[in-house]
Design an enzyme around this catalytic site. Structure first.
Site, PDB file in Angstrom:
ATOM      1  N   ASP A 198     -36.836  42.018 -23.002  1.00 35.70           N
ATOM      2  CA  ASP A 198     -36.118  43.136 -22.385  1.00 35.70           C
ATOM      3  C   ASP A 198     -36.794  43.336 -21.043  1.00 35.70           C
ATOM      4  O   ASP A 198     -37.948  43.772 -20.991  1.00 35.70           O
ATOM      5  CB  ASP A 198     -36.265  44.386 -23.260  1.00 35.70           C
ATOM      6  CG  ASP A 198     -35.509  45.568 -22.681  1.00 35.70           C
ATOM      7  OD1 ASP A 198     -35.469  45.693 -21.441  1.00 35.70           O
ATOM      8  OD2 ASP A 198     -34.965  46.370 -23.448  1.00 35.70           O
ATOM      9  N   HIS A 199     -36.113  43.011 -19.971  1.00 33.38           N
ATOM     10  CA  HIS A 199     -36.831  42.945 -18.696  1.00 33.38           C
ATOM     11  C   HIS A 199     -37.341  44.316 -18.239  1.00 33.38           C
ATOM     12  O   HIS A 199     -38.222  44.393 -17.403  1.00 33.38           O
ATOM     13  CB  HIS A 199     -36.008  42.238 -17.618  1.00 33.38           C
ATOM     14  CG  HIS A 199     -34.964  43.084 -16.966  1.00 33.38           C
ATOM     15  ND1 HIS A 199     -33.758  43.354 -17.539  1.00 33.38           N
ATOM     16  CD2 HIS A 199     -34.944  43.736 -15.784  1.00 33.38           C
ATOM     17  CE1 HIS A 199     -33.055  44.125 -16.745  1.00 33.38           C
ATOM     18  NE2 HIS A 199     -33.748  44.377 -15.668  1.00 33.38           N
ATOM     19  N   HIS A 261     -32.623  48.607 -22.980  1.00 29.72           N
ATOM     20  CA  HIS A 261     -33.460  49.241 -21.951  1.00 29.72           C
ATOM     21  C   HIS A 261     -33.719  50.726 -22.222  1.00 29.72           C
ATOM     22  O   HIS A 261     -34.855  51.184 -22.201  1.00 29.72           O
ATOM     23  CB  HIS A 261     -32.808  49.124 -20.568  1.00 29.72           C
ATOM     24  CG  HIS A 261     -32.390  47.725 -20.224  1.00 29.72           C
ATOM     25  ND1 HIS A 261     -33.097  46.624 -20.633  1.00 29.72           N
ATOM     26  CD2 HIS A 261     -31.355  47.231 -19.492  1.00 29.72           C
ATOM     27  CE1 HIS A 261     -32.515  45.531 -20.183  1.00 29.72           C
ATOM     28  NE2 HIS A 261     -31.451  45.866 -19.491  1.00 29.72           N
TER      29      HIS A 261
END
Ligand code: BG6
Length: 513
Positions: A198-199, A261
């Site tokens: 999950d960036h 996110h």
């Protein structure tokens, strides 16, 4: 193959521990993610001394390309993607250890060829059989690639080697498909081999949330329902859907941003202190808090979930088109580009504290921030002095842009009268630590290489996230929206979302315009 150079770009500066030898394989290497994020991030790791000197990269994708053509492709625009002036000796060192293989993701023969190429590359670059497979493909191939890797024996960890697989988002389309994907890949891989990326967890300020909360004595005692009135999380983007119409038509804002996110931001904000920074200790606490988010009953969805879609409007002085006019989007699309939710965490610390979240495209500006709003002090003392309103203290954690933290409080306005004005104490990351040039993937890739799964989603966390979203998906599917588009591009979303807060003792979205 080109000759291997013995030059290693940087001797690691003090305190820098390069990862151990390994080869990274990117599936879907002809796509944008590889060129824009993954390769620049690996290069940045090389510059800072974190990439092992015994390293190689193999790109795997469908288009036919030679090693040289692949390197040429990556060479284009590396400067702008890496966010810094490229150091040619280091970049050349890096390019010399990049290879490419063309193949179909479902073709067992392609994996036999991959195994052979990997053995050659490992021999040449002394990467000792450690492999990081990165799935940057369309999500529909995740299961196929993992199954094929398993069938070809490429994920077995023999004789002290490690084999890990990074899975990009979206991880599933709903709760059932996420469970199925987890089941499929865990039929081939052990959980410790799976890194669901999950960036947002690679962003410096997001990583700092734990430091802020647990390395400072002043915050933790007030971080609970006794002192916190409510929490807001805003993830606003100026951009529209760009070229991603087909993906977005399937996803929508809720799936695209919330189970991943935004719920990760909530988890870090609300979790209990872990007993250590051990990955499982941290992930256990995140899982617990996600499980404590009460799923909405259908009638609650109507009260506590707002969806929106952008119409035409002006963003950054430019007239932009409505979502329904974007490329490859249905002219009567019912897909949401905005979502606002009111969530509750049913546990001891957060009982009855609303967490308001909102995310949308085509907002007036790009901003991601978490605001912790504290209870107002009693007014009676000031009322006698003619003050009829005190603003609450607000702690603002700015994730992007201009990463920083600020605290809003009231101060006396100089003069003979008792007048309270709102003032701000502000900390900007760049003032203290300089501007960090990064793609956001550096830390995450490094963590995969050293086997630190802390910032990655575990199967149970992911399913807990989808369980929060699923009732909303169900109600929205049953009741298609009737008022889309319901906000103009360049505005903060539909009026209904403001109304949701106003109903709660006249609250408002925190916003500094
Ligand atoms: C991605 C979403 O995961 O995150 C995109 O698919 C979104 O729709 C993006 O634009 C936002 O990321 P960032 O880092 O620009 O906030």
């Amino acid at each position: 193959m080109s000759a291997t150079s013995v030059l290693h770009p940087t001797s690691a500066p003090g305190g820098v521990h390069p990862a151990g030898p390994c080869t990274e394989v990117i599936f879907g290497a002809s796509g944008d993610l590889t060129k824009r994020k993954l390769v620049p991030a690996l290069y940045n790791l090389a510059v800072s001394g974190f990439l092992p000197k015994d390293f190689a990269l193999v790109g795997f994708a469908k288009p036919a390309m030679s090693h040289e053509e692949f390197r040429d492709r990556l060479n284009q625009d590396i400067e702008s993607h890496a966010g810094r002036t490229v150091d040619r000796p280091i970049w050349n060192w890096f390019l010399e250890r990049i290879y490419y293989l063309s193949g179909e993701f479902a073709d067992p023969g392609a994996y036999a060829a991959l195994g052979k190429l990997l053995e050659e590359v490992e021999e040449r670059h002394k990467t000792q059989g450690n492999r990081l497979y990165y799935l940057a493909t369309l999500p529909s191939f995740f299961g196929t690639v993992v199954a094929q890797l398993g069938a070809a024996g490429l994920v077995e960890e023999r004789e002290g080697t490690w084999r890990r697989v990074v899975v990009e988002k979206p991880f599933g389309h709903d709760l059932d498909s996420a469970r199925k994907l987890n089941a499929d890949i865990s039929g081939v891989l052990a959980e410790r081999q799976i890194y669901r990326i999950d960036h947002y967890l690679g962003k410096e300020t997001v990583q700092n949330l734990m430091a802020l909360r647990f390395a400072n004595g002043i915050f933790e005692p007030i971080w609970n329902r006794r002192y916190v009135d409510h929490v807001q999380i805003t993830v606003a983007e100026e951009l529209g859907v760009e070229q991603r119409g087909p993906y977005y038509e399937e996803a929508g804002a809720l799936r695209d941003m919330v189970p991943n996110h935004i719920l990760q931001l909530i988890a870090l904000t609300a979790m209990e202190p872990p007993i250590s920074f051990d990955p499982e200790a941290v992930r256990d606490e995140k899982h617990k808090v996600l499980k404590a988010i009460a799923p909405m009953a259908p009638e609650e969805v109507l009260q506590r979930a707002v969806r929106g879609q952008y119409g035409e409007g002006v963003v950054s002085d430019t007239l932009v088109r409505a979502y329904r006019k974007e490329d490859r989007v249905a002219p009567d699309s019912g897909v949401e580009t905005y979502v606002a939710l009111k969530l509750f965490i049913d546990n001891w610390r957060w009982a009855k504290v609303p967490f308001y979240i909102r995310t949308g495209k085509r907002m007036p500006r790009r901003v991601t921030e978490i605001t912790i709003q504290f209870h107002r002090p009693p007014l009676h003392l000031f009322r006698r002095a003619g003050v009829d309103r005190l603003d609450p203290n607000v702690l603002v954690i700015r994730v992007q842009p201009n990463e920083g933290i600020s605290l809003n409080f009231g101060a006396k306005v100089p003069g003979p009268k008792m007048e309270i004005g709102g003032v701000t104490m502000d900390f900007n990351y760049s003032d203290y630590f300089g501007v960090q040039n990064s793609t956001g993937y550096e830390t995450l890739l490094y963590d995969c290489m050293i086997g630190d799964a802390t910032p990655f989603q575990r199967a149970d966390m992911l399913e807990a996230g989808w369980a929060v979203v699923q009732p909303i998906l169900d109600v929205w599917k049953a009741l298609p929206p009737r008022d889309f588009p319901n906000y103009a591009s360049g505005t903060w979303g539909p009026a209904e979302a403001d109304e949701m807060l106003r109903r709660d003792s006249n609250k408002r979205w925190y916003q500094k315009d």
